[in-house]
Design a protein around this motif. Structure first.
Motif: not given
Length: 996
Positions: A423-433, A706-711
């Motif tokens: 999640k931190l690195t920008g993978r979508s919530d649906e993908t992580v689910e 260190v923010l998700p938006s950066m990734f």
């Protein structure tokens, strides 16, 4: 047969597609293969045939949807797309008659429902087997098992292979062979260029043999990240990134254009342009899927890569390891990888790290423990309650150095920490689910909140994280750990000790010698142990925000106290991705790093691979004229002799904050506990403790910076390239037009005069010994790496072709030219060859005449005379990076066999892949105990028929001096014997494809 858009082809295509649906039912692997070229293949079950028009429509899809749903590929014509899939259709036809109409494990294909209704897809369920043996398997072995079940077609992967893996506890001690099909292949440009050269050359070979050259095409996704070509020519400058990139493109324009051609000529190949980051960090932060969902079929991500540090992805719970370029090319072309079912070392972690202890300190400790335990050829799997105290970046740091501790993998199963990182690195919530749901359903997820079933391991190790202390590693090997508190005494011992891994043999009266010189008009001085290179670099650490921001905090505290790095220390910062720059700027720490000379120099693998660039001439002269044992301190994973820089004889691996601290001290000859680092602006002594950040300080800046938006913003733009890359013009032909005058890209001779009949087994008769080595000869010693020495055979070759010395570039950048690489094989300036009686350097003795020659020149004299050669070696021959040229080079030099005490895993496999015989001395024996000098002639008695050879069988070696001894033939699998019978893995693939 080719498919064209004509009506006459419609009926033929319809019959193929009907057969195709039956084939897909028996092989989901082939279903996914076709999915790479088809936007709408049939679902996993209930297949239906497609009409010709819908098939053609599906071919118009120019981009495989295989990575994060991003359309990365440049469009290609319908015609070329049809040509690309034609070999796949042909393969379907060939296999239909022999493959079962039903998948052997179809009953285990299970639906994975979505919580809100519908389904994520289908998967081959491990729990559905109801086999208690599976419950006890290590997670890393379960991934091999799932792959075997999913790809089982009783053709390439058989039901008995599945049973071998299920019964791992009993079968793994017996060195049983299994096939493995990785989900994808990862390349970097040093290894990627020769791989693409080989593929282009294989297309030519297919053409000459009267077969279809377009059968040579990757059948699995291939990611190639250009990251190894940037050099630190410009440092300590705000303009360093652009200046170094300009030089990188000027030197490598031809190579880059070749790779850009490959990305369009070969299907399923993505090239990430230069300046994007280090391949392993890009893999970790973006390319890693963890779970694939290919048109409704779910399965674990797995990867093999042509860089040994591919293992970094194991920290993300993705099974990945390094292979030679030769093996990777075969995997790309659909060949199952043959591997010995590995043992698994269970490594239990408990407790937590003390304040001030970094992930780098931890990995150096783990490396030393595992080297001592002995894990070559094995998986290491980490578990225990200490896992929850390690961030994903810390785990990746440990996984990264698997090659340094000798394991195939250092694996961390997926858990909640993994999901948080995704999640931190920008993978979508649906993908992580989807990832979590699949891994839980298939018993591939670890939930430390639940009771843990005891898994079985081959052996066990344990480490209390509280026992880890600050440390470094060196001065010549990554597993020679030195506790920080003992660094000064260890350094003095190294000065005293005889020349070796821990010794420089400096006489006592010379140890305090001071070399005074002028640096840019200012007085300067060097002593033994003076730091001349301080580099924050390499994939091991630059993916870890805690140590990168920790380095920034050290620089900040030092700057505020008035400490300054001496101007003659070559400092550099090479982040692994643009994300690092974003959080260093967000935190405000980059300006302090700049103040200490750690300006960003580029995004790629620099100092650790030998791309440290030249030292200032005055510094270089002071070192050479006074024979100073100068030091480099780097946050890397490799410090083998001669690798970092030819003039730094002492090279230490350290965490990024320690790199800054040693740059400030200017020497490794210091006790940080007792001696001041320097004098501050108020005249007071500044100590290590004054500049070292606390764990709380680091955690606070990591949390806020260190923010998700950066990734997300970094990777949305990663394949857009830059103006120089985008302006590269490349041809559209699928066959490469070789330029005979090129000194970068050259057609290799591997397939010249090749026929459809395999050459068969070759013994060795009356061979001379080209080189006689001791222990720990690394691939850095064997394979061309680093700078091209001005007096070397490679330099002579380039000069003869009008290349100025300033344009020599590095061996790594010229890996696409076999003429340069053959001349650079065994050209390491620190190589020790017993035939030279103690003299160090890239020469050998031509035994018939007694002349001392460069290795290449001696080898060519043997080849011209029609004389075979062999190599004698000690233990751990070929350790280090997975360099395919460490096998290709000796083969081109005419080496027919290597007789060693032991081999590193990848190098032994690569030797077989190039048709070189690997033999091991019997236990307790070596060249010295057998009285071999290397001046003898050697005959190796191999059976003339490959069917008479068995993996690991005894082979007799005789010499003209009357000595005879028995060795073990290190063909470890039946498949390797087949490769050897064909003269190597690539000829084997070509001959098989011509028959299909």
């Amino acid at each position: 047969m080719y498919i064209s858009a004509s009506s006459s082809s419609s009926s033929a295509l319809s019959s193929i597609l009907r057969a195709r649906s039956r084939l897909f039912a028996s092989s989901p692997y082939l279903s996914r293969t076709f999915a790479a070229s088809s936007s709408s293949p049939p679902p996993v079950s209930g297949y239906r045939s497609l009409s010709f028009s819908s098939a053609v429509r599906s071919l118009r899809c120019s981009v495989p949807r295989w990575s994060h749903g991003v359309d990365w590929r440049s469009p290609i014509s319908l015609r070329s797309q049809i040509r690309a899939v034609a070999p796949v259709i042909e393969q379907f036809q060939r296999k239909i008659a022999t493959m079962a109409s039903e998948h052997p494990f179809k009953a285990h294909l299970t639906s994975l429902p979505k919580p809100g209704g519908g389904e994520f897809g289908k998967f081959y369920s491990l729990p559905s087997f109801n086999d208690p043996r599976i419950e006890k398997l290590p997670y890393s072995i379960r991934i091999l098992l799932e792959s075997a079940i999913r790809n089982c077609d009783n053709f390439q992967v058989k039901k008995e292979d599945v049973e071998k893996i299920i019964d791992w506890e009993n079968t793994s001690p017996n060195q049983v062979e299994i096939p493995f099909k990785p989900a994808r292949v990862l390349l970097q440009d040093f290894t990627g260029v020769p791989a693409v050269v080989d593929l282009a050359c294989m297309r030519d070979a297919m053409n000459k043999l009267g077969s279809d050259s377009n059968k040579i095409n990757p059948l699995v996704p291939v990611d190639l990240v250009i990251d190894h070509s940037v050099q630190v020519d410009v440092a300590r400058s705000e303009n360093a990134v652009q200046a170094n990139m300009d030089l990188e493109f000027r030197r490598n324009k031809e190579r880059f254009a070749f790779l850009k051609w490959g990305s369009t000529a070969f299907r399923n190949m993505l090239v990430v342009p230069p300046g994007s980051g280090i391949v392993h960090q890009v893999n970790l932060e973006y390319l890693g899927r963890v779970v694939f969902n290919t048109e409704g079929l779910l399965y674990p991500d797995s990867v093999v890569g042509t860089d040994s540090h591919t293992t970094m992805i194991d920290g993300l719970g993705v099974a990945g390891w390094g292979v030679g370029g030769i093996e990777a090319e075969a995997a790309m072309l659909g060949q199952p990888m043959s591997m010995v079912l590995p043992g698994v070392v269970g490594f239990k972690l408990s407790g937590k790290l003390h304040d001030g202890v970094t992930a780098t300190d931890l990995v150096l400790t783990v490396t030393q423990m595992l080297r001592k335990h002995g894990v070559v050829g094995k998986f290491v799997e980490f578990y225990g309650e200490g896992m929850g105290k390690l961030s994903l970046a810390d785990r990746a740091t440990i996984a990264n150095m698997s090659p340094e501790y000798g394991a195939t993998m250092g694996f961390f199963p997926v858990d909640h920490v993994t999901l948080q990182y995704l999640k931190l690195t920008g993978r979508s919530d649906e993908t992580v689910e989807m990832i979590e749901a699949y891994l839980r359903a298939n018993k591939l997820f670890v939930d430390y909140n639940e009771p843990q079933l005891e898994r079985v391991y081959s052996s066990y190790l344990q480490l209390d994280l509280a026992d880890v202390e600050p440390c470094m590693s060196g001065p010549k090997r990554p597993h020679d750990r030195v506790p920080l508190k003992e660094m000064k005494s260890d350094w003095h011992a190294c000065l005293d000790n005889k020349v070796g891994f821990k010794g420089f043999a400096i006489p006592k009266e010379e140890q305090e010698k001071v070399a005074k010189f002028s640096f840019q008009g200012q007085p300067a001085e060097l002593k033994h142990g003076s730091v001349v290179i301080a580099a924050i670099t390499s994939c091991t650490n630059t993916s870890n925000p805690s140590v990168m921001l920790g380095a920034g905090l050290v620089a900040k505290k030092a700057s505020e106290l008035g400490l300054q790095v001496k101007p003659w220390v070559k400092t550099s910062l090479a982040p692994g991705s643009g994300v690092v720059t974003k959080y260093l700027l967000q935190s405000g720490l980059q300006k302090y790093l700049n103040q200490q000379g750690f300006n960003i120099v580029g995004y790629g693998c620099t100092t650790c691979i030998g791309n440290s660039g030249d030292l200032d001439e005055s510094v270089a002269a002071a070192i050479t004229e006074n024979d100073v044992v100068a030091a480099a301190v780097l946050s890397g994973n490799r410090n083998f002799e001669g690798r970092v820089h030819p003039l730094t004889r002492a090279n230490y691996l350290a965490s990024p904050p320690l790199v800054v601290a040693y740059a400030l001290a200017g020497t490794v000859d210091i006790d940080f506990n007792k001696e001041p680092i320097g004098t501050g602006k108020d005249g007071k002594s500044i100590y290590f403790r004054d500049i070292w950040p606390t764990a709380e300080e680091i955690a606070e800046v990591v949390q806020s910076s260190v923010l998700p938006s950066m990734f997300k913003s970094t990777y949305e733009a990663i394949t857009k390239g830059n103006p120089i890359w985008n302006d590269l013009s490349v041809p559209t032909a699928t066959l490469y037009s070789w330029d005979p005058n090129s000194t970068y890209i050259h057609e290799p001779p591997y397939f010249k005069n090749m026929t459809l009949d395999p050459p068969g087994v070759h013994g060795v008769k009356d061979a001379y010994c080209l080189l006689n080595f001791g222990d720990s000869i690394t691939t850095d010693h064997i394979s061309p790496a680093g700078s091209i020495h001005k007096d070397s055979p490679a330099a002579k070759y380039l000069i003869e072709r009008g290349v100025d010395r300033k344009d020599f570039n590095s061996y790594g950048s010229r890996r696409g030219n076999d003429e340069v690489m053959a001349r650079g094989t065994f050209a390491n300036i620190r190589i020790v060859n017993k035939l030279l009686n103690g003299e160090v350097g890239p020469k050998t003795v031509h035994v018939p005449t007694g002349e001392k020659l460069y290795v290449f020149d001696a080898a060519m004299r043997y080849k011209t005379a029609g004389q075979d050669t062999i190599i004698l070696a000690g233990a751990e021959y070929g350790s280090g990076s997975s360099r395919d040229w460490a096998a290709k080079g000796p083969m081109l030099l005419g080496v027919k066999a290597v007789i060693a005490k032991s081999f590193e895993r990848i190098h032994r496999s690569n030797l077989v892949g190039m048709g070189v015989v690997p033999l091991c001395f019997k236990a307790g024996e070596d060249a010295d105990t057998l009285g071999l000098t290397g001046h003898e002639r050697y005959t190796i008695d191999l059976p003339s028929n490959v069917s008479d050879i068995r993996p690991g069988q005894d082979v007799t070696v005789t010499t003209d001096s009357g000595k005879s001894f028995t060795c073990i033939a290190r063909f470890d699998t039946e498949v390797e014997l087949a490769y050897f019978n064909h003269g190597g893995i690539l000829p084997y693939v070509i001959r098989n494809l011509t028959k299909q």
